[in-house]
Structure formats: structure tokens, C-alpha cells
Design a protein around this motif. Structure first.
Motif, PDB file in Angstrom:
ATOM      1  N   ASP A   1       0.845  -1.183   0.000  1.00 22.27           N
ATOM      2  CA  ASP A   1       0.000   0.000   0.000  1.00 22.27           C
ATOM      3  C   ASP A   1       0.882   1.234   0.000  1.00 22.27           C
ATOM      4  N   PHE A   2       0.563   2.107  -0.892  1.00 23.93           N
ATOM      5  CA  PHE A   2       1.389   3.297  -1.016  1.00 23.93           C
ATOM      6  C   PHE A   2       0.504   4.470  -1.391  1.00 23.93           C
ATOM      7  N   ASP A   3       0.676   5.548  -0.695  1.00 23.18           N
ATOM      8  CA  ASP A   3      -0.085   6.737  -1.068  1.00 23.18           C
ATOM      9  C   ASP A   3       0.687   7.965  -0.590  1.00 23.18           C
ATOM     10  N   PHE A   4       0.368   9.075  -1.191  1.00 26.96           N
ATOM     11  CA  PHE A   4       1.021  10.323  -0.774  1.00 26.96           C
ATOM     12  C   PHE A   4       0.094  11.483  -1.049  1.00 26.96           C
ATOM     13  N   GLU A   5       0.422  12.586  -0.462  1.00 25.45           N
ATOM     14  CA  GLU A   5      -0.320  13.801  -0.766  1.00 25.45           C
ATOM     15  C   GLU A   5       0.676  14.928  -0.995  1.00 25.45           C
ATOM     16  N   LEU A   6       0.173  15.996  -1.559  1.00 23.66           N
ATOM     17  CA  LEU A   6       1.010  17.168  -1.783  1.00 23.66           C
ATOM     18  C   LEU A   6       0.641  18.226  -0.756  1.00 23.66           C
ATOM     19  N   ARG A   7       1.668  18.813  -0.190  1.00 18.15           N
ATOM     20  CA  ARG A   7       1.443  19.827   0.829  1.00 18.15           C
ATOM     21  C   ARG A   7       2.212  21.082   0.461  1.00 18.15           C
TER      22      ARG A   7
ATOM     23  N   ASP B   1       9.503  28.223   3.490  1.00 19.94           N
ATOM     24  CA  ASP B   1      10.913  28.099   3.121  1.00 19.94           C
ATOM     25  C   ASP B   1      11.678  27.162   4.046  1.00 19.94           C
ATOM     26  N   GLU B   2      11.181  27.024   5.277  1.00 14.76           N
ATOM     27  CA  GLU B   2      11.859  26.138   6.220  1.00 14.76           C
ATOM     28  C   GLU B   2      11.338  24.705   6.110  1.00 14.76           C
ATOM     29  N   GLY B   3      10.419  24.490   5.210  1.00 14.36           N
ATOM     30  CA  GLY B   3       9.878  23.141   5.040  1.00 14.36           C
ATOM     31  C   GLY B   3       8.712  22.840   5.952  1.00 14.36           C
TER      32      GLY B   3
ATOM     33  N   ILE C   1       6.571  29.479  -4.228  1.00 12.04           N
ATOM     34  CA  ILE C   1       5.604  28.454  -3.857  1.00 12.04           C
ATOM     35  C   ILE C   1       6.333  27.120  -3.778  1.00 12.04           C
ATOM     36  N   ARG C   2       6.207  26.475  -2.657  1.00 15.03           N
ATOM     37  CA  ARG C   2       6.894  25.196  -2.433  1.00 15.03           C
ATOM     38  C   ARG C   2       5.865  24.120  -2.138  1.00 15.03           C
ATOM     39  N   ILE C   3       5.874  23.096  -2.949  1.00 16.28           N
ATOM     40  CA  ILE C   3       4.960  21.975  -2.782  1.00 16.28           C
ATOM     41  C   ILE C   3       5.771  20.737  -2.425  1.00 16.28           C
ATOM     42  N   LEU C   4       5.366  20.108  -1.338  1.00 15.86           N
ATOM     43  CA  LEU C   4       6.110  18.957  -0.813  1.00 15.86           C
ATOM     44  C   LEU C   4       5.393  17.651  -1.144  1.00 15.86           C
ATOM     45  N   PHE C   5       6.170  16.697  -1.632  1.00 14.63           N
ATOM     46  CA  PHE C   5       5.697  15.319  -1.739  1.00 14.63           C
ATOM     47  C   PHE C   5       5.729  14.735  -0.338  1.00 14.63           C
TER      48      PHE C   5
ATOM     49  N   VAL D   1      10.646  18.384  -2.994  1.00 15.36           N
ATOM     50  CA  VAL D   1       9.952  19.669  -2.965  1.00 15.36           C
ATOM     51  C   VAL D   1      10.058  20.310  -4.345  1.00 15.36           C
ATOM     52  N   TYR D   2       8.924  20.717  -4.862  1.00 11.35           N
ATOM     53  CA  TYR D   2       8.942  21.480  -6.106  1.00 11.35           C
ATOM     54  C   TYR D   2       8.712  22.938  -5.744  1.00 11.35           C
ATOM     55  N   GLU D   3       9.636  23.757  -6.166  1.00 13.95           N
ATOM     56  CA  GLU D   3       9.552  25.176  -5.826  1.00 13.95           C
ATOM     57  C   GLU D   3       9.495  26.003  -7.096  1.00 13.95           C
TER      58      GLU D   3
END
Ligand SMILES: [Zn+2]
Length: 395
Positions: free
Chosen positions: A102-108, A112-114, A135-139, A181-183
Motif C-alpha cells: 500500500d502506497f499513497d502520498f499527498e502534496l502539501r 521556506d523552512e519546510g 511556492i513550495r509543494i512537498l511530496f 519539494v517542487y519550488e
């Protein structure tokens, strides 16, 4: 024969090469989990199928009589995020064991500090941005399966960002050294500015969709400016000296943004066409409109009473003007006190005498921090001038 794994984990196609020592027929026993919905087997070497499933209705075992050669197996699962790997191939009787992961993720969205930027009761993190923001989007992985220890690194992440309209422009990833992280910085084009004619309608919001794909599973994060962001964006587009923070945008029911966005003063009337609630004003530091207006009425009333004349009341000609509207009314003073939410133009109701203009002027001057001048249009004049059009109050 040992163990095989999908090379392109979690590719749902698996190629198996049976060794030459394999005998004919080969029993291929495929051990699957319940949510492996179906699979098909193709003999790649001579295009002969596997033939009949001879399993005896055991839910998780399929049994085929096979021939030697190369086979390609396709497995379809019921849901995304179920990965299949770890194939054990035994001797003549070959068992494929598909371990479910089972594997899942979300984007958050993170700062700048994560640290995660969270929604509040009134703020949606997907809507609170302007074009100058990083804009920073985290996996963010939700299940416990450890991708790192399985040889799958964050390098498997594929990011893709697209503007929703052409005017949202094309963005490029900032090199932040973090694979998960996509910035990016928004890159909208064709923005309205001072050289335009302005507008009484809010701009359309800037929108992006951030897509992240890993291990065949895709999640999206939709960014779309809300009403406060759209108003803040105007100040960026127009290059004003002062640019409001989010806490300097205030809800307004039309009292201090009269005539803006809607011609009849009903801010909700165009909600269908302009759902980005335009009922906002910006005010540097704090919103003093109501307080100053209330005090002005009291002070003016006192002057009238002392002079023994009727108080016919006052009216607001213009108060807050957002940059778009400021252009629409023909003002070139993009940094005026009106656009920073620190001015209002007030007129007399009824008789327009020098005595009353002076009362109004002095009533404004009595208010803490307020300067008042009499004007004809944009030009300061003496309050004794018979053609005074309004008193401009600024603070
Ligand atoms: Zn004014």
C-alpha cells in the motif's frame, strides 16, 4: 530459479524468461492478493497464449499450463497505489508471488523552512499566494512503506506544473536541492498595469495545477488565488510603493469601496461572473474608515449645533480605491492615499456654503492623525472658494 522483480517497478508489465532447462509443460502458479483484479499472460516468443486457467476457484491462485519461452504478464489492480513486486520463480512448477504494497502520498504546501502551511478557518493555503511568492509543494508519503530502503529514491518523482490559462504563463522549477519539494515562482503574463484603462471588475485569479507522479501514482495540488490574493495581486501588477500584506486586506460591504466592481453597489450581484469576492479593501496598517467617518459626523454635528444651523448631513464621494479602479476613474496617482486606504472625499448634503465647508474641514482636522483639505476635483483650494467640491481627508 530464484526471485525476480519488476525492473521498472511498479510497471505493471513483467517479463519472465524461462530457462532452457524448463520442461514442458510449465505450471505457472500465480499467487495474488484479492485486489489484483485481473491479469493476462502473453507468450512473447510465439504468440501462443497460456491457455486455460486450471485453478480450482481458489481466489488468490491462478494456475496455467505453459510452454517454454518468454512471457509478458500484465496485472491490473483495483486501485492506484497498490504496487506489486517480489516474484518468486521456482523450478518447473513456477510460483509468482505478488506482494501487495500500500502506497499513497499527498502534496502539501510548505514554507521556506519546510514547515507545512496549514489551512485555517478562514484561510485556504491553496488560495493565499501572489506572483512574487516562492511556492513550495512537498511530496509527503502517507503509508509506511519505505521507498528509500527499497532502492527507489525521490528521484523517481516526476513534477509537472501548468498554468490553468495561457495568462498564467510557464513556470520553471527553482533549484532548491530538494528532490521531494517542487519550488517555483508564479510567472503570469499579460497582467493589467498602469498603462491600461483600469477596470471596475476584479482580475481573474492566477491558477496553477501542480502534478506529482511517483511509482505510477499521480496527485495534484490546485492553486487558485482567492479574493484577497486577487486584490493583493493588483498592487504587484501596478508596481505600487506600498503593497498590502494579507492582514491589511479587510472585508468591506461596499461602504468604503463604493462603485468598485459593481455598478449598483451590490457586491454580490456579479458573484456568478466574478466569484472572487470583491468585497475587500486594503488599508495600510489598519482600517480606520468607519472610526474616522463616525467621528467626522459627530464633530461636524457639533459645529452645526454651536452655530445654530441645521445639520443636513455629509456624504462620501470616494474613499478606498483599488489600483484597477483608480485607473478606471482616470487618476494617475497610483500611490495616492486613496489606494492605500487612508483617504476619503466627503461632501455636504444640501446647502454648500463656505461656513459649512469650513465646518467639515475643521471637523476632519479634529480627528487624531487626519489632515483635511478643501478641493475642486484633484486641486487644493481655499475652503472659502465658492466652488469647493469636497473635503479630502487623509491619514
Ligand atoms: Zn481625495
Amino acid at each position: 530459479m530464484g526471485r525476480a522483480t519488476f525492473d521498472n517497478f511498479p510497471d505493471k508489465f513483467l517479463s519472465i524468461e524461462f530457462p532452457s532447462v524448463a520442461q514442458i509443460p510449465i505450471f505457472l502458479e500465480i499467487d495474488v492478493y484479492d485486489d489484483v483484479q485481473s491479469f493476462s499472460l502473453t507468450n512473447k516468443s510465439n504468440n501462443i497464449g497460456f491457455g486455460t486457467d486450471v485453478s480450482n476457484n481458489e481466489k488468490d491462485i491462478r494456475e496455467f499450463i505453459t510452454e517454454t519461452g518468454s512471457y509478458e504478464i500484465e496485472i491490473n489492480t483495483q486501485s492506484d497505489g497498490v504496487l506489486i513486486k517480489d516474484i518468486e520463480i521456482e523450478d518447473v512448477r513456477t510460483t509468482l508471488i505478488f506482494n501487495k504494497i500500500d502506497f499513497d502520498f499527498e502534496l502539501r504546501r510548505v514554507d521556506d523552512e519546510g514547515n507545512r502551511i496549514s489551512n485555517t478557518a478562514t484561510e485556504n493555503l491553496a488560495e493565499t499566494f501572489v506572483s512574487t511568492d516562492n511556492i513550495r509543494i512537498l511530496f509527503f508519503q502517507l503509508e509506511h512503506y519505505d521507498l528509500q530502503n527499497d532502492g527507489n529514491t525521490c528521484g523517481d518523482i516526476v513534477w509537472e506544473v501548468e498554468g490553468v490559462t495561457e495568462d498564467d504563463g510557464t513556470v520553471t522549477e527553482q533549484n532548491n536541492g530538494e528532490e521531494d519539494v517542487y519550488e517555483f515562482i508564479p510567472n503570469p503574463i499579460n497582467r493589467p498595469n498602469q498603462t491600461g484603462n483600469g477596470s471596475r471588475q476584479p482580475n481573474t485569479p492566477i491558477e496553477y495545477t501542480v502534478n506529482c507522479t511517483i511509482l505510477g501514482l499521480k496527485r495534484s495540488f490546485e492553486l487558485e488565488q482567492d479574493g484577497k490574493s486577487v486584490l493583493r495581486q493588483e498592487y504587484i501588477d501596478y508596481g505600487t510603493n506600498w503593497q498590502p500584506t494579507r492582514s491589511e486586506i479587510f472585508a468591506d460591504d461596499g461602504d468604503w469601496n463604493t462603485g468598485n466592481y459593481s455598478n449598483n453597489g451590490d457586491f454580490n450581484v456579479d458573484a456568478a461572473n466574478y466569484p472572487y469576492d470583491s468585497g475587500y479593501i486594503a488599508a495600510r496598517g489598519q482600517n480606520r474608515f468607519q472610526e474616522i467617518w463616525d467621528q467626522l459626523l459627530i464633530n461636524y454635528g457639533n459645529f452645526c449645533e454651536q452655530a445654530g444651523i441645521n445639520n443636513n448631513g455629509l456624504t462620501v464621494n470616494s474613499s478606498y480605491r483599488n489600483p484597477q479602479r483608480n485607473n478606471a476613474v482616470g487618476s494617475v496617482l497610483i500611490n495616492s492615499n486613496h489606494t492605500i486606504g487612508h483617504a476619503m472625499d466627503v461632501s455636504l448634503v444640501g446647502q454648500r456654503t463656505s461656513q459649512r465647508w469650513n465646518f467639515l474641514h475643521n471637523a476632519g482636522e479634529q480627528i487624531n492623525g487626519v489632515n483635511a483639505i478643501c478641493e475642486i476635483g484633484p486641486t487644493q483650494v481655499s475652503c472659502d472658494n465658492p466652488n469647493v467640491s469636497h473635503v479630502h481627508l487623509a491619514w
